[in-house]
Design a protein around this motif. Structure first.
Motif, mmCIF file in Angstrom:
data_model
loop_
_atom_site.group_PDB
_atom_site.id
_atom_site.type_symbol
_atom_site.label_atom_id
_atom_site.label_comp_id
_atom_site.label_asym_id
_atom_site.label_seq_id
_atom_site.Cartn_x
_atom_site.Cartn_y
_atom_site.Cartn_z
ATOM 1 N N ALA A 9 1.467 4.028 -6.562
ATOM 2 C CA ALA A 9 0.772 4.703 -7.661
ATOM 3 C C ALA A 9 -0.220 5.724 -7.117
ATOM 4 C CB ALA A 9 0.067 3.683 -8.549
ATOM 5 N N LYS A 10 -0.946 5.339 -6.080
ATOM 6 C CA LYS A 10 -1.887 6.277 -5.453
ATOM 7 C C LYS A 10 -1.138 7.463 -4.861
ATOM 8 C CE LYS A 10 -5.207 2.687 -4.274
ATOM 9 N NZ LYS A 10 -5.793 1.910 -3.185
ATOM 10 N N LEU A 11 -0.025 7.195 -4.207
ATOM 11 C CA LEU A 11 0.775 8.255 -3.625
ATOM 12 C C LEU A 11 1.247 9.232 -4.698
ATOM 13 C CD1 LEU A 11 2.445 9.577 -1.342
ATOM 14 C CD2 LEU A 11 4.242 7.940 -1.891
ATOM 15 N N THR A 41 2.894 11.365 5.287
ATOM 16 C CA THR A 41 2.474 10.496 6.389
ATOM 17 C C THR A 41 1.687 9.298 5.868
ATOM 18 O OG1 THR A 41 2.416 12.359 7.914
ATOM 19 C CG2 THR A 41 1.159 10.405 8.544
ATOM 20 N N ASP A 42 0.767 9.547 4.944
ATOM 21 C CA ASP A 42 -0.018 8.461 4.353
ATOM 22 C C ASP A 42 0.881 7.482 3.610
ATOM 23 O OD1 ASP A 42 -2.301 9.595 5.398
ATOM 24 O OD2 ASP A 42 -2.989 10.442 3.483
ATOM 25 N N ALA A 43 1.879 8.000 2.920
ATOM 26 C CA ALA A 43 2.809 7.128 2.192
ATOM 27 C C ALA A 43 3.586 6.250 3.158
ATOM 28 C CB ALA A 43 3.763 7.962 1.348
ATOM 29 N N GLY A 44 4.061 6.850 4.242
ATOM 30 C CA GLY A 44 4.784 6.065 5.245
ATOM 31 C C GLY A 44 3.918 4.978 5.843
ATOM 32 N N ASN A 45 2.674 5.303 6.107
ATOM 33 C CA ASN A 45 1.747 4.303 6.642
ATOM 34 C C ASN A 45 1.477 3.203 5.623
ATOM 35 O OD1 ASN A 45 1.525 5.683 9.056
ATOM 36 N ND2 ASN A 45 -0.326 6.778 8.464
ATOM 37 N N ALA A 46 1.354 3.567 4.355
ATOM 38 C CA ALA A 46 1.101 2.571 3.311
ATOM 39 C C ALA A 46 2.282 1.614 3.167
ATOM 40 C CB ALA A 46 0.822 3.260 1.975
ATOM 41 N N VAL A 47 3.490 2.153 3.232
ATOM 42 C CA VAL A 47 4.685 1.301 3.138
ATOM 43 C C VAL A 47 4.764 0.378 4.340
ATOM 44 C CG1 VAL A 47 7.211 1.323 3.174
ATOM 45 C CG2 VAL A 47 5.976 2.899 1.680
#
Length: 65
Positions: A9-11, A41-47
Protein backbone atom coordinates in the motif's frame (compact mmCIF):
# COMPACT_ATOMS: atom_id res chain seq x y z
CA UNK A 1 1.16 -10.89 5.96
CA UNK A 2 -0.18 -7.54 7.14
CA UNK A 3 3.32 -6.13 6.83
CA UNK A 4 3.45 -7.15 3.18
CA UNK A 5 0.05 -5.59 2.51
CA UNK A 6 1.04 -2.40 4.32
CA UNK A 7 4.31 -2.21 2.38
CA UNK A 8 2.51 -2.71 -0.92
CA UNK A 9 0.00 0.00 0.00
CA UNK A 10 2.85 2.38 0.83
CA UNK A 11 4.57 1.48 -2.42
CA UNK A 12 1.41 2.22 -4.38
CA UNK A 13 0.99 5.59 -2.70
CA UNK A 14 4.61 6.56 -3.31
CA UNK A 15 4.46 5.41 -6.93
CA UNK A 16 1.34 7.49 -7.52
CA UNK A 17 3.02 10.48 -5.90
CA UNK A 18 6.15 10.08 -8.04
CA UNK A 19 4.15 9.87 -11.25
CA UNK A 20 2.12 12.91 -10.23
CA UNK A 21 5.27 14.91 -9.60
CA UNK A 22 6.79 13.76 -12.86
CA UNK A 23 3.68 14.74 -14.80
CA UNK A 24 3.05 18.11 -13.14
CA UNK A 25 6.52 19.26 -12.21
CA UNK A 26 9.08 20.88 -14.44
CA UNK A 27 11.74 18.34 -13.47
CA UNK A 28 13.44 16.49 -16.28
CA UNK A 29 13.10 12.84 -17.19
CA UNK A 30 16.30 11.90 -15.37
CA UNK A 31 14.92 13.06 -12.03
CA UNK A 32 11.69 11.16 -12.62
CA UNK A 33 13.66 8.06 -13.59
CA UNK A 34 15.79 8.27 -10.46
CA UNK A 35 12.69 8.64 -8.30
CA UNK A 36 11.06 5.62 -9.93
CA UNK A 37 14.28 3.63 -9.52
CA UNK A 38 14.32 4.48 -5.82
CA UNK A 39 10.69 3.39 -5.42
CA UNK A 40 11.36 0.09 -7.17
CA UNK A 41 14.44 -0.54 -5.02
CA UNK A 42 12.47 0.25 -1.85
CA UNK A 43 9.69 -2.09 -2.97
CA UNK A 44 12.15 -4.90 -3.57
CA UNK A 45 13.66 -4.37 -0.15
CA UNK A 46 10.21 -4.32 1.46
CA UNK A 47 9.25 -7.61 -0.20
CA UNK A 48 12.54 -9.19 0.85
CA UNK A 49 12.07 -7.97 4.44
CA UNK A 50 8.53 -9.35 4.52
CA UNK A 51 9.76 -12.69 3.17
CA UNK A 52 12.47 -12.85 5.82
CA UNK A 53 9.93 -12.01 8.55
CA UNK A 54 7.63 -14.81 7.39
CA UNK A 55 10.48 -17.32 7.29
CA UNK A 56 11.66 -16.23 10.73
CA UNK A 57 8.15 -16.58 12.16
CA UNK A 58 7.82 -20.05 10.59
CA UNK A 59 11.23 -21.06 11.98
CA UNK A 60 12.40 -22.03 8.50
CA UNK A 61 15.91 -23.46 8.16
CA UNK A 62 16.72 -21.32 5.11
CA UNK A 63 16.04 -17.71 6.01
CA UNK A 64 17.33 -16.27 2.71
CA UNK A 65 14.82 -14.88 0.27
Amino acid sequence: MNTLINNLAKLSAVTLFVFTLAACGDSDAEDAGEAIDEVVTDAGNAVEDACEDVKETANAEDKDC
